[in-house]
Write an enzyme that holds these catalytic residues in place. Sequence first.
Site, mmCIF file in Angstrom:
data_model
loop_
_atom_site.group_PDB
_atom_site.id
_atom_site.type_symbol
_atom_site.label_atom_id
_atom_site.label_comp_id
_atom_site.label_asym_id
_atom_site.label_seq_id
_atom_site.Cartn_x
_atom_site.Cartn_y
_atom_site.Cartn_z
ATOM 1 C CD GLU A 59 -85.742 -25.101 -78.607
ATOM 2 O OE1 GLU A 59 -85.144 -24.207 -77.973
ATOM 3 O OE2 GLU A 59 -85.394 -26.286 -78.583
ATOM 4 C CD GLU B 46 -82.837 -27.600 -81.812
ATOM 5 O OE1 GLU B 46 -82.486 -27.826 -80.624
ATOM 6 O OE2 GLU B 46 -82.981 -26.454 -82.270
#
Length: 848
Positions: free
Chosen positions: A183, A252
């Site tokens: 991320e 995710e």
Amino acid sequence: MASKEILLLVLCWGLVVLATTSFGANVTYDHRAVVIGGKRRVLISGSIHYPRSTPEMWPDLIQKSKDGGLDVIETYVFWNLHEPVRNQYNFEGRYDLVKFVKLVAEAGLYAHLRIGPYVCAEWNFGGFPLWLHFIPGIQFRTDNEPFKAEMQRFTAKIVDMMKQEKLYASQGGPIILSQIENEYGNIDSAYGAAGKSYIKWAAGMALSLDTGVPWVMCQQSDAPDPIINTCNGFYCDQFTPNSNNKPKMWTENWSGWFLSFGGAVPYRPVEDLAFAVARFFQRGGTFQNYYMYHGGTNFDRTSGGPFISTSYDYDAPLDEYGLIRQPKWGHLKDLHKAIKLCEAALVATDPTYPSLGPNLEATVYKTGSGLCSAFLANIGTNSDVTVKFNGNSYLLPAWSVSILPDCKNVVFNTAKINSVTLVPSFSRQSLQVAADSSDAIGSGWSYINEPVGISKDDAFTKPGLLEQINTTADQSDYLWYSFSTNIKADEPLLEDGSKTVLHVQSLGHALHAFINGKLVGSGYGSSSNAKVTVDFPIALAPGKNTFDLLSLTVGLQNYGAFYEKTGAGITGPVQLKGSGNGTNIDLSSQQWTYQTGLKGEELNFPSGSSTQWDSKSTLPMLQPLVWYKTTFDAPAGSEPVAIDFTGMGKGEAWVNGQSIGRYWPTYVSQNGGCTDSCNYRGAYSSNKCLKNCGKPSQSLYHIPRSWLKSSGNTLVLFEEIGGDPTKISFVTKQLGSSLCSHVTDSHPLPVDMWGSDSKIQRKPGPVLSLECPNPNQVISSIKFASFGTPLGTCGSFSRGRCSSARSLSVVRQACVGSKSCSIGVSVNTFGDPCKGVTKSLAVEASCT
């Protein structure tokens, strides 16, 4: 439905069943999918973090994941667990990564190893070891040579471990994907050009390790080729990879959300989660991962945040204890089967999008060989719509997707749940003192008082106020700040007997203030603002006065640009303010004495083996800084066990020397914002669906069964602010005392029944199925049954304006005494109690 169409679907399902996992294959990718052994694959994955459960739990968690339709298990690798001291490694017990991956392989599943080594994950310090912070000249996650050297060293060690055990698919193992970084694209702008060059370096470093499988970067739109950039979020159907040569992957899909101390409990309706998954595959996705599929527990001091709770349940399909959460697990299982029925068409071609109208979307995967699968979506949030597609009519509920594996027959709709709902029950019992003790139940406690202020030989004195993390290196949650001063009788602070106010400002996360050995107050921050500012009225006396401030952390920051620079502790000012005369004395620059950690930590009180435990004196209740100990027998049976800490304040607990984590039942969530029934229609966010408002964020704390002996277990508590340990109790959690289902006469046939044309011929319409969750149970009674217009939800069903008089007798005859039963939801079964009205069947049953 014609028999030819039935046969087609049966054959398709048979092909899916035969497509079992095979290791030792070459893994590549193209624009449509991950390619394993030369075949494009639709892959459904779920996250299970090995240290958030126990090795004894792993096989069951993995098998339940496989039973739920997963192909892949995804996990992070937690650097701070494996290298707590530089060059000293730990891969034992809950940290046995190799064992975990091998168990995944034994179950016939693939693995995705997210090495990072930054993990976020609501994990302490984002998974980085604290010693990293103290390397001279280091700056995390940027083009910084000291950081890159350490990151490469650890990443290479993990890759080498996997290679030595032959765990990569290129070696015959289960690992088909690895992830580098995590991320970073969310925060890389803060690092400027150095961030861009860092990502290029990280990609090149990962590729140089030659794993033989693809690497991914999540949330990294500029991931360099051949790294696959992937999506994280509640929805990823609109995501597009940065190259036409890369597949659309979702690393995710947040199945719920994490819980913070002081927050309400978040949950995500399964209708919305299924909608998000179906939309992703509808719009070209071929790899999807649930974060989390099993969340587990933040044992010890591993939770991050700060203020992340000890429970990491995440409203996942498998709950914190490893039990199946229904209907979420079952509805997703049905979804996975429906998607797999479409796999051959999904991977064979790119989709087309025939127009249906506003807020409606049809997607067709059709090949020249005759394969055809379709998805019909209603992305409107208010109205159900009947659409025409390929000459047939289909009812699409708002915010739902229907899946048609043959472009004609609906096998699944995301808003229509066929799975049962299981209502968990909790059996509570008082703490049972060990059988060899002569004490009565509820007694048998001993204690040690933790000294207030400085008590250790390693204390030191420095001028001014020190930042906590740089002082403690996170060896403990606790740092004492101590200062003594003599106050003359004629000091203005003592004039006219006026009260003095102690003003303290802290970066967080909590503090307890003691004046002359007595607690005068506590303060704590929150997950949204960790800082603490307190003003405590205090009474000073002529002569020596001692100020002992106990500062504590509740998990270190785990997210954000430059998050390693986020401080904690009392950095000031610390002031004495006269409430009546305007006197203000700043103590911030005085000589303060510091102590990292507690005396009890130094003497290993958590083990319970000290000779200092006092069992003769009266047990102190509701007093701060007390260590408590008792021995107990484990609750009978094999059900998951938790401790209910109601009656205690805040602290940490150990069972047989192992920390079950921080407890904080006195931190209560806000009163507003919760709902008993959250509308799944419309975009989900982490604060949309909340429960448990006005109650402790967490009362129950998991003790793994494998940590318990049948008798003679030791429980140690450190209580910071005051509690009554005799009020704590054990809870065991069971499933199946009540199970429910509610199926309308417009539901698709259960997807399981597409595998048997004989059943389809016999039951052409919707079917309500019940099955007891445990193999030794049968359905013993029917608490409620109504075919017509029943109202309410599981546990609170009631008859609507019409109900077939035969409802209860039909369901009893079909179900009582059996482990499972199936009932056709139609007027053919129950008669028609109200003509011209859409009807449904609601049933609540008991299993024993």
